[in-house]
Design an enzyme around this catalytic site. Structure first.
Site, PDB file in Angstrom:
ATOM      1  N   PRO A  11      43.157 -17.707  43.160  1.00 28.43           N
ATOM      2  CA  PRO A  11      43.016 -18.418  41.882  1.00 28.43           C
ATOM      3  C   PRO A  11      43.629 -19.802  42.031  1.00 28.43           C
ATOM      4  CG  PRO A  11      44.858 -16.873  41.787  1.00 28.43           C
ATOM      5  CD  PRO A  11      44.207 -16.692  43.132  1.00 28.43           C
ATOM      6  N   MET A  12      42.908 -20.829  41.641  1.00 28.50           N
ATOM      7  CA  MET A  12      43.471 -22.188  41.702  1.00 28.50           C
ATOM      8  C   MET A  12      43.059 -22.954  40.449  1.00 28.50           C
ATOM      9  SD  MET A  12      43.265 -23.210  45.750  1.00 28.50           S
ATOM     10  CE  MET A  12      44.508 -24.464  45.667  1.00 28.50           C
ATOM     11  N   CYS A  96      53.267 -18.273  38.965  1.00 22.42           N
ATOM     12  CA  CYS A  96      53.069 -19.713  38.720  1.00 22.42           C
ATOM     13  C   CYS A  96      54.409 -20.393  38.409  1.00 22.42           C
ATOM     14  CB  CYS A  96      52.093 -19.937  37.576  1.00 22.42           C
ATOM     15  SG  CYS A  96      51.849 -21.696  37.257  1.00 22.42           S
ATOM     16  N   ASN A 193      49.394 -13.878  51.125  1.00 24.94           N
ATOM     17  CA  ASN A 193      48.924 -15.207  50.705  1.00 24.94           C
ATOM     18  C   ASN A 193      49.949 -16.284  51.089  1.00 24.94           C
ATOM     19  OD1 ASN A 193      49.168 -17.078  47.773  1.00 24.94           O
ATOM     20  ND2 ASN A 193      47.372 -17.237  49.075  1.00 24.94           N
ATOM     21  N   GLY A 194      49.437 -17.438  51.460  1.00 19.25           N
ATOM     22  CA  GLY A 194      50.284 -18.582  51.779  1.00 19.25           C
ATOM     23  C   GLY A 194      50.009 -19.102  53.173  1.00 19.25           C
ATOM     24  N   ASP A 195      49.404 -20.294  53.256  1.00 20.26           N
ATOM     25  CA  ASP A 195      49.174 -21.009  54.517  1.00 20.26           C
ATOM     26  C   ASP A 195      48.216 -20.280  55.468  1.00 20.26           C
ATOM     27  OD1 ASP A 195      51.054 -22.729  53.483  1.00 20.26           O
ATOM     28  OD2 ASP A 195      52.665 -22.148  54.855  1.00 20.26           O
ATOM     29  N   GLY A 216      43.866 -19.887  49.798  1.00 19.60           N
ATOM     30  CA  GLY A 216      43.847 -20.871  48.709  1.00 19.60           C
ATOM     31  C   GLY A 216      43.428 -22.239  49.202  1.00 19.60           C
ATOM     32  N   ARG A 217      44.410 -23.073  49.592  1.00 17.38           N
ATOM     33  CA  ARG A 217      44.103 -24.472  49.882  1.00 17.38           C
ATOM     34  C   ARG A 217      43.116 -24.670  51.024  1.00 17.38           C
ATOM     35  NH1 ARG A 217      50.275 -25.966  49.678  1.00 17.38           N
ATOM     36  NH2 ARG A 217      50.238 -23.834  50.483  1.00 17.38           N
TER      37      ARG A 217
HETATM   38  C1  LIG Z   1      46.222 -26.815  42.665  1.00 20.56           C
HETATM   39  C2  LIG Z   1      46.675 -25.384  42.690  1.00 20.56           C
HETATM   40  C3  LIG Z   1      46.377 -24.548  41.629  1.00 20.56           C
HETATM   41  C4  LIG Z   1      46.808 -23.213  41.633  1.00 20.56           C
HETATM   42  N1  LIG Z   1      46.494 -22.411  40.570  1.00 20.56           N
HETATM   43  C5  LIG Z   1      46.892 -21.106  40.580  1.00 20.56           C
HETATM   44  C6  LIG Z   1      46.532 -20.232  39.514  1.00 20.56           C
HETATM   45  O1  LIG Z   1      45.837 -20.600  38.556  1.00 20.56           O
HETATM   46  N2  LIG Z   1      46.991 -18.950  39.584  1.00 20.56           N
HETATM   47  C7  LIG Z   1      47.750 -18.494  40.630  1.00 20.56           C
HETATM   48  O2  LIG Z   1      48.134 -17.326  40.644  1.00 20.56           O
HETATM   49  N3  LIG Z   1      48.069 -19.291  41.656  1.00 20.56           N
HETATM   50  C8  LIG Z   1      47.645 -20.576  41.661  1.00 20.56           C
HETATM   51  N4  LIG Z   1      47.943 -21.372  42.726  1.00 20.56           N
HETATM   52  C9  LIG Z   1      48.588 -20.787  43.923  1.00 20.56           C
HETATM   53  C10 LIG Z   1      47.523 -20.342  44.941  1.00 20.56           C
HETATM   54  O3  LIG Z   1      46.719 -19.309  44.418  1.00 20.56           O
HETATM   55  C11 LIG Z   1      48.191 -19.835  46.233  1.00 20.56           C
HETATM   56  O4  LIG Z   1      49.058 -18.784  45.897  1.00 20.56           O
HETATM   57  C12 LIG Z   1      48.984 -20.934  46.956  1.00 20.56           C
HETATM   58  O5  LIG Z   1      48.248 -22.146  46.999  1.00 20.56           O
HETATM   59  C13 LIG Z   1      49.376 -20.500  48.370  1.00 20.56           C
HETATM   60  O6  LIG Z   1      48.234 -20.148  49.127  1.00 20.56           O
HETATM   61  P1  LIG Z   1      47.535 -21.192  50.167  1.00 20.56           P
HETATM   62  O7  LIG Z   1      48.599 -21.656  51.119  1.00 20.56           O
HETATM   63  O8  LIG Z   1      46.446 -20.402  50.811  1.00 20.56           O
HETATM   64  O9  LIG Z   1      47.026 -22.349  49.342  1.00 20.56           O
HETATM   65  C14 LIG Z   1      47.549 -22.711  42.726  1.00 20.56           C
HETATM   66  C15 LIG Z   1      47.849 -23.559  43.792  1.00 20.56           C
HETATM   67  C16 LIG Z   1      47.435 -24.878  43.787  1.00 20.56           C
HETATM   68  C17 LIG Z   1      47.771 -25.755  44.963  1.00 20.56           C
END
Ligand SMILES: Cc1cc2nc3c(=O)[nH]c(=O)nc-3n(C[C@H](O)[C@H](O)[C@H](O)COP(=O)(O)O)c2cc1C
Length: 307
Positions: A11-12, A96, A193-195, A216-217
Site C-alpha cells: 500500500p502506498m 504509518c 517488507n522493506g528494501d 513498495g518503492r
Molecule cells: C510514499 C509512500 C506512501 C506509503 N503509504 C503507505 C500506506 O498507505 N499504508 C502503509 O501501510 N504503508 C505505506 N507506506 C509504506 C510502504 O508500504 C512500505 O512499508 C515501505 O515503503 C517499505 O517498503 P519498501 O522498502 O519496499 O518501499 C508508504 C511508503 C511510502 C514511501
C-alpha cells in the site's frame, strides 16, 4: 521460481490508486495488491472528495483494502463497506509513522504503543467481515520497543490471518536499511517488507521463515516488477507505451485536470536513468494539458505502440 501470489504489492498513499493497481495487474494477474490507506472516518462518512471511498474492487482480482483509524466500531463499519465493494481481504494499518495518522489520530504506528486498542480493533474488524483480515506493522515504536512479535500474537488471538512486517521502527521512518528478523514459531504467516527489490531478496526472506514478500518503492516506475521477480514476465521494451496506458487510466479515473499533476511523479519514475530525463521532467512539470503531455511522451520514448 517464486509463486507470484507470494509477492505482494505494498500500500502506498498517493500511488497505489486504482489506475496504478490496474497497471500492476496487467503484468501480474495473481499478485495480491494492497490499496493506499483509507481513513475509516472518510469512508464511513462517504466523503465525496476522496474517490477511493467509492472504488469497486470486483474486477481487480486479489486486492486487500487497507484501512486506518483508532475507533473499533468505525473500523468495523469501514471493513464492511470494503467487503461489499469486493475487496478480497482487509488490511489494518498499524505502521504509518506520519504524525497526522500516528500521533494526532492515534492510529497507524500508534497502535504499536497501545496493543490493547490494537487487539480491540482487529477483533471488531474480524467479527464484522467474512473475508480475511491482516495487519501491516513495523518492528516496534523505537529501538527500545521492538515488540512486533507481541503484536503479532495479539493479532492472531483476535483472528487476523497474517501480518506484514516492515523491518524498521516507527522512529526510523524510512531511513537506514530494513532489518528482517528470522521468523520462528509465529502463530500466523509473516510477510517481509522493506528494501526488497529482486528475486534473490525474496528468496532470502523465504529462507528466513517468511511466507512471502511485499514490494513498495521498487515498484515505482516499474509496475511490471512482480512478473520479473516471479519469473513470469520480462520488463517491457517500450516503457513509453506503459506510461501512456497509465496516463489514460489516470485521466479516466480522476479527470484530466487532476490527473496531469498527479501523473508527473509517475513520469519522473518511468523516465529515471534514461538520457535527457532531467530535461523531460522540466518540460512535463509545466504542462497541464493531456494532448501536450502525450506529445512529450511520444517524443521522449519515440513511437509508442499499444502494450
Ligand atoms: C510514499 C509512500 C506512501 C506509503 N503509504 C503507505 C500506506 O498507505 N499504508 C502503509 O501501510 N504503508 C505505506 N507506506 C509504506 C510502504 O508500504 C512500505 O512499508 C515501505 O515503503 C517499505 O517498503 P519498501 O522498502 O519496499 O518501499 C508508504 C511508503 C511510502 C514511501
Amino acid at each position: 521460481m517464486i509463486p507470484n501470489n507470494q509477492i505482494f504489492a505494498a500500500p502506498m498513499a498517493g500511488i497505489s490508486d486504482r489506475p496504478f493497481r490496474m497497471m500492476v495487474r496487467s503484468f501480474a494477474p495473481n499478485v495480491p495488491i494492497v490499496t493506499e490507506m483509507i481513513s475509516c472516518h472518510s469512508l464511513t462518512a462517504r466523503h465525496t472528495n476522496c474517490l477511493r471511498n467509492f472504488d469497486n474492487y470486483a474486477d481487480e482480482g486479489n486486492v486487500g483494502a487497507q484501512i486506518f483509524g483508532a475507533v473499533p466500531k468505525l473500523m468495523a463499519d469501514a471493513a464492511k463497506i470494503l467487503q461489499d465493494a469486493g475487496a478480497s481481504w482487509i488490511d489494518i494499518n498499524m505502521g504509518c509513522p506520519v504524525p497526522k495518522v500516528a500521533t494526532r489520530a492515534g492510529a497507524g504506528a500508534f497502535l504499536m504503543r497501545d496493543h490493547k486498542l490494537a487487539g480491540k480493533i482487529i477483533g471488531a474488524v474480524v467479527r464484522a467481515v467474512q473475508i480475511p483480515v491482516s495487519i501491516k506493522t513495523r518492528l516496534g515504536w523505537d529501538d527500545e520497543h521492538r515488540d512486533w512479535a507481541d503484536l503479532v500474537h495479539i493479532a492472531a488471538d483476535n483472528g487476523a490471518r497474517f501480518a506484514v512486517l516492515h523491518g524498521r521502527t516507527r522512529a526510523a521512518g524510512y531511513t537506514g536499511a530494513a532489518v528482517h528478523p528470522e521468523i520462528t514459531d509465529m502463530p500466523i504467516p509473516i510477510i517481509a517488507n522493506g528494501d526488497l527489490k529482486t528475486a534473490d531478496d525474496v528468496n532470502e526472506m523465504i529462507k528466513r521463515g517468511y511466507s512471502g514478500a511485499m514490494i513498495g518503492r521498487a515498484m515505482l516506475g516499474q509496475p511490471w516488477i512482480f512478473g520479473v521477480i516471479a519469473g513470469t514476465a520480462e520488463a517491457p521494451k517500450n516503457i513509453g507505451a506503459v506510461a501512456m496506458k497509465h496516463l489514460d487510466l489516470m485521466i479516466e479515473y480522476y479527470g484530466e485536470k487532476c490527473a496531469i499533476p498527479m501523473f508527473r511523479k509517475h513520469l519522473a519514475w518511468y523516465s529515471a536513468g534514461i538520457p535527457n530525463s532531467a530535461e523531460f521532467r522540466t518540460k512535463i512539470n509545466q504542462i497541464t494539458d493531456a494532448d501536450a503531455i502525450k506529445q512529450e511522451i511520444l517524443q521522449f520514448w519515440g513511437c509508442v505502440a499499444n502494450i
